[in-house]
Every structure is written in C-alpha cells, then in structure tokens.
Scaffold this active site. Structure first.
Site, PDB file in Angstrom:
ATOM      1  N   HIS A   1      -9.213   0.749  -7.133  1.00 19.77           N
ATOM      2  CA  HIS A   1      -9.987   1.533  -5.970  1.00 19.77           C
ATOM      3  C   HIS A   1      -9.056   2.641  -5.440  1.00 19.77           C
ATOM      4  CE1 HIS A   1      -7.723  -1.869  -4.528  1.00 19.77           C
ATOM      5  NE2 HIS A   1      -8.124  -1.632  -3.191  1.00 19.77           N
ATOM      6  N   ARG A   2      -7.788   2.241  -4.955  1.00 14.91           N
ATOM      7  CA  ARG A   2      -6.764   3.250  -4.159  1.00 14.91           C
ATOM      8  C   ARG A   2      -6.490   4.551  -4.906  1.00 14.91           C
ATOM      9  NH1 ARG A   2      -4.090  -0.447  -2.591  1.00 14.91           N
ATOM     10  NH2 ARG A   2      -5.300  -0.765  -0.694  1.00 14.91           N
TER      11      ARG A   2
ATOM     12  N   PHE B   1      -0.509  -7.725  -3.950  1.00 17.07           N
ATOM     13  CA  PHE B   1      -0.540  -8.278  -2.606  1.00 17.07           C
ATOM     14  C   PHE B   1      -1.899  -8.616  -2.312  1.00 17.07           C
ATOM     15  CE2 PHE B   1      -2.590  -5.001  -0.144  1.00 17.07           C
ATOM     16  CZ  PHE B   1      -2.792  -4.000  -1.139  1.00 17.07           C
TER      17      PHE B   1
ATOM     18  N   LYS C   1      -2.395  -1.295 -12.792  1.00 14.42           N
ATOM     19  CA  LYS C   1      -3.283  -1.392 -11.809  1.00 14.42           C
ATOM     20  C   LYS C   1      -3.643  -0.014 -11.096  1.00 14.42           C
ATOM     21  CE  LYS C   1      -3.715  -2.994  -6.828  1.00 14.42           C
ATOM     22  NZ  LYS C   1      -3.229  -3.635  -5.713  1.00 14.42           N
TER      23      LYS C   1
ATOM     24  N   ASP D   1      -7.957   2.610   4.454  1.00 12.62           N
ATOM     25  CA  ASP D   1      -8.605   1.441   4.985  1.00 12.62           C
ATOM     26  C   ASP D   1      -9.415   0.844   3.739  1.00 12.62           C
ATOM     27  OD1 ASP D   1      -8.575  -0.376   7.424  1.00 12.62           O
ATOM     28  OD2 ASP D   1     -10.776  -0.319   6.975  1.00 12.62           O
ATOM     29  N   SER D   2      -8.994  -0.568   3.257  1.00 11.65           N
ATOM     30  CA  SER D   2      -9.512  -0.870   1.994  1.00 11.65           C
ATOM     31  C   SER D   2      -9.666  -2.437   2.479  1.00 11.65           C
ATOM     32  CB  SER D   2      -8.536  -0.710   1.051  1.00 11.65           C
ATOM     33  OG  SER D   2      -7.200  -1.241   1.427  1.00 11.65           O
TER      34      SER D   2
ATOM     35  N   LYS E   1       0.781  -1.282  -0.057  1.00  8.56           N
ATOM     36  CA  LYS E   1      -0.132  -0.085  -0.092  1.00  8.56           C
ATOM     37  C   LYS E   1       0.773   1.102  -0.017  1.00  8.56           C
ATOM     38  CE  LYS E   1      -3.985  -0.880   3.066  1.00  8.56           C
ATOM     39  NZ  LYS E   1      -4.444  -0.319   4.367  1.00  8.56           N
TER      40      LYS E   1
HETATM   41  P1  ITT Z   1      -2.397  -1.074   7.397  1.00  5.65           P
HETATM   42  O1  ITT Z   1      -3.679  -1.161   8.052  1.00  5.65           O
HETATM   43  O2  ITT Z   1      -1.220  -1.200   7.725  1.00  5.65           O
HETATM   44  O3  ITT Z   1      -2.656  -0.082   6.302  1.00  5.65           O
HETATM   45  P2  ITT Z   1      -3.542  -3.506   6.288  1.00  5.65           P
HETATM   46  O4  ITT Z   1      -3.217  -4.498   5.108  1.00  5.65           O
HETATM   47  O5  ITT Z   1      -3.812  -4.271   7.591  1.00  5.65           O
HETATM   48  O6  ITT Z   1      -2.667  -2.340   6.383  1.00  5.65           O
HETATM   49  P3  ITT Z   1      -6.200  -2.837   6.029  1.00  5.65           P
HETATM   50  O7  ITT Z   1      -6.821  -3.177   7.402  1.00  5.65           O
HETATM   51  O8  ITT Z   1      -6.800  -1.672   5.287  1.00  5.65           O
HETATM   52  O9  ITT Z   1      -4.767  -2.721   5.757  1.00  5.65           O
HETATM   53  O10 ITT Z   1      -6.608  -4.106   5.203  1.00  5.65           O
HETATM   54  C1  ITT Z   1      -6.807  -4.166   3.987  1.00  5.65           C
HETATM   55  C2  ITT Z   1      -6.871  -5.627   3.237  1.00  5.65           C
HETATM   56  O11 ITT Z   1      -7.664  -5.638   2.117  1.00  5.65           O
HETATM   57  C3  ITT Z   1      -5.487  -6.057   2.848  1.00  5.65           C
HETATM   58  O12 ITT Z   1      -4.693  -6.501   3.823  1.00  5.65           O
HETATM   59  C4  ITT Z   1      -5.707  -6.639   1.791  1.00  5.65           C
HETATM   60  O13 ITT Z   1      -6.016  -8.074   2.075  1.00  5.65           O
HETATM   61  C5  ITT Z   1      -6.972  -6.315   0.959  1.00  5.65           C
HETATM   62  N1  ITT Z   1      -6.657  -5.252   0.095  1.00  5.65           N
HETATM   63  C6  ITT Z   1      -6.703  -3.855   0.127  1.00  5.65           C
HETATM   64  N2  ITT Z   1      -6.408  -3.274  -0.903  1.00  5.65           N
HETATM   65  C7  ITT Z   1      -5.842  -4.412  -1.994  1.00  5.65           C
HETATM   66  C8  ITT Z   1      -5.412  -4.360  -2.909  1.00  5.65           C
HETATM   67  O14 ITT Z   1      -4.920  -3.497  -3.670  1.00  5.65           O
HETATM   68  N3  ITT Z   1      -4.878  -5.329  -3.594  1.00  5.65           N
HETATM   69  C9  ITT Z   1      -5.349  -6.632  -3.005  1.00  5.65           C
HETATM   70  N4  ITT Z   1      -5.822  -6.667  -1.760  1.00  5.65           N
HETATM   71  C10 ITT Z   1      -6.128  -5.541  -1.300  1.00  5.65           C
END
Ligand code: ITT
Length: 198
Positions: A179-180, A151, A174, A69-70, A12
């Site tokens: 979305h991001r 990822f 990508k 947050d995603s 991210k």
């Molecule tokens: P931080 O909270 O430290 O930012 P995190 O990975 O725990 O890291 P989130 O709580 O927002 O972040 O969880 C997002 C999850 O959603 C991430 O771990 C992936 O499993 C999925 N995800 C989000 N964006 C994605 C992307 O661009 N590609 C693939 N999976 C994604």
C-alpha cells in the site's frame, strides 16, 4: 532539496527512505531534528491525520515534509481497525497486543470472509502547497501470525497473489506491492512533474 519524514515509526521511515532512492532529495527523519516533535493525529480520516502530521513538522522546521497515515481495514469488521490501527488494543498498545485482539475478533470467521486491505495516505507539505496520495493493497487475514519481517499487522496479512504474509516477504518483495509503495508511486509522479516548483 531537504525533505523530512514526519514519522516516529522507524519501520515506516525505512520503507519511505528506500522509495526515495534516485530522487533528488536529502531525506531526513525526525531523529535528525534538534528538538523532539510530537505528532498529533486526532482526525477521523487517514487524509486528516497525514496532513496534520506533515503540517506540524513543516511549521516547526520550515522544510518540505512527507507524512504517512496508514492502517488495516477488515471488511468483516466494517473497516476496523482502520485509522485506529496503531492503538487498536487501547492505551499502551503494541504490535503484538493489536494482532492478538484482531485475531480474537476474527476467531472462527471462515477464509472467504477474511478479506482485508491496507491503506496508506501520504501527505506532502511545502511552502504554500499541500498534496495527498493514496495506495491500497488487498488481501486477506491469516488465522495465526506468520513471519518475522516488518512490523504492525504484517504477520497477519496475506496480499493477493501470495501465499505468504507481508512478514514472510522480503523487504524488496513487500516494497514492490505494498500500500505504501503504491501511494509513493503516485507521489513520485507528482514530484517528477515538478509539483514542488509550483
Ligand atoms: P507515525 O504516526 O509516527 O507515522 P504510527 O505507527 O503511529 O507512526 P499510524 O498512526 O499511521 O502510524 O498507524 C499506522 C498503523 O497501521 C501502524 O502502527 C500499524 O499498526 C499499521 N500499519 C500501517 N502500515 C503497515 C504496514 O506496512 N505493515 C503492518 N502494519 C501497518
């Protein structure tokens, strides 16, 4: 102006750093901070969690902070994994175990019922100011993991208009449609309109 990315997810962080190219910010990550900062996210919405993460880092550093947050929302599963995307398969979840769990839940579900979308909420927090933006990318879930880029659920998600998964796209591809990046486009507009200057 200094800006800290409030994420421990290095993928991210890399995507977000790319989006800041050309903007007048010195972008830092949590690795640049002297002490380790724990990101709490115990809300039930993307908005709450993004704000929570940005606020914690703002309180600790006093700098302008951006958090994401995603997650992946699968319609057949009533929006799951959603806000629980990172820890979908439980304590100690990894990208691989999450993908396996999701594929198992979707086993036998026909293509027309495999619609899904990724959602990203970005929160920016600065002195006395907070803003949120959101971006969505729609598509559907493949039947097996494909590709090695990216990822998370990237190997399972085929965005609309493509026959390849996110993990089979280059980072540039990508980042054009994700979305991001859509959430960041809205954030960039706010930043360019001088939101941080009051
Ligand atoms: P931080 O909270 O430290 O930012 P995190 O990975 O725990 O890291 P989130 O709580 O927002 O972040 O969880 C997002 C999850 O959603 C991430 O771990 C992936 O499993 C999925 N995800 C989000 N964006 C994605 C992307 O661009 N590609 C693939 N999976 C994604």
């Amino acid at each position: 102006m200094k800006l800290v990315l409030a994420t421990h997810n290095k993928y991210k962080a890399k995507e977000l750093q790319t989006f800041f190219t050309g903007l007048p910010f010195e972008v830092m990550t949590l690795e640049d901070m002297p002490d380790s900062i724990e990101l709490r996210e115990d809300g039930y919405t993307f908005n709450d969690n993004a704000l929570q993460k940005a606020r914690i880092v703002h309180q600790t550093t006093n700098l302008t902070v951006l958090a994401d947050d995603s997650g992946l929302e699968v319609f057949y599963l009533n929006g799951r994994p959603g806000v629980f995307s990172a820890r979908y398969s439980g304590a100690g979840a990894t990208d691989e175990s999450n993908n396996i769990k999701l594929l198992e839940e979707m086993r036998g579900v026909p293509p027309r019922r495999r619609r899904a979308q990724f959602r990203s909420v970005l929160a920016i927090v600065s002195d006395g100011m907070e803003k949120l933006t959101e971006g969505i990318c729609s598509g559907f879930l493949g039947e097996q993991p494909r590709g090695t880029n990216g990822f998370g659920y990237d190997p399972l998600f085929i965005p609309d208009g493509f026959s390849r998964t996110y993990a089979e796209l280059t980072a540039q591809e990508k980042n054009k449609i994700s979305h991001r990046s859509r959430s960041f486009d809205a954030m960039r507009k706010m930043l360019e309109q001088g939101f941080l200057n009051g």
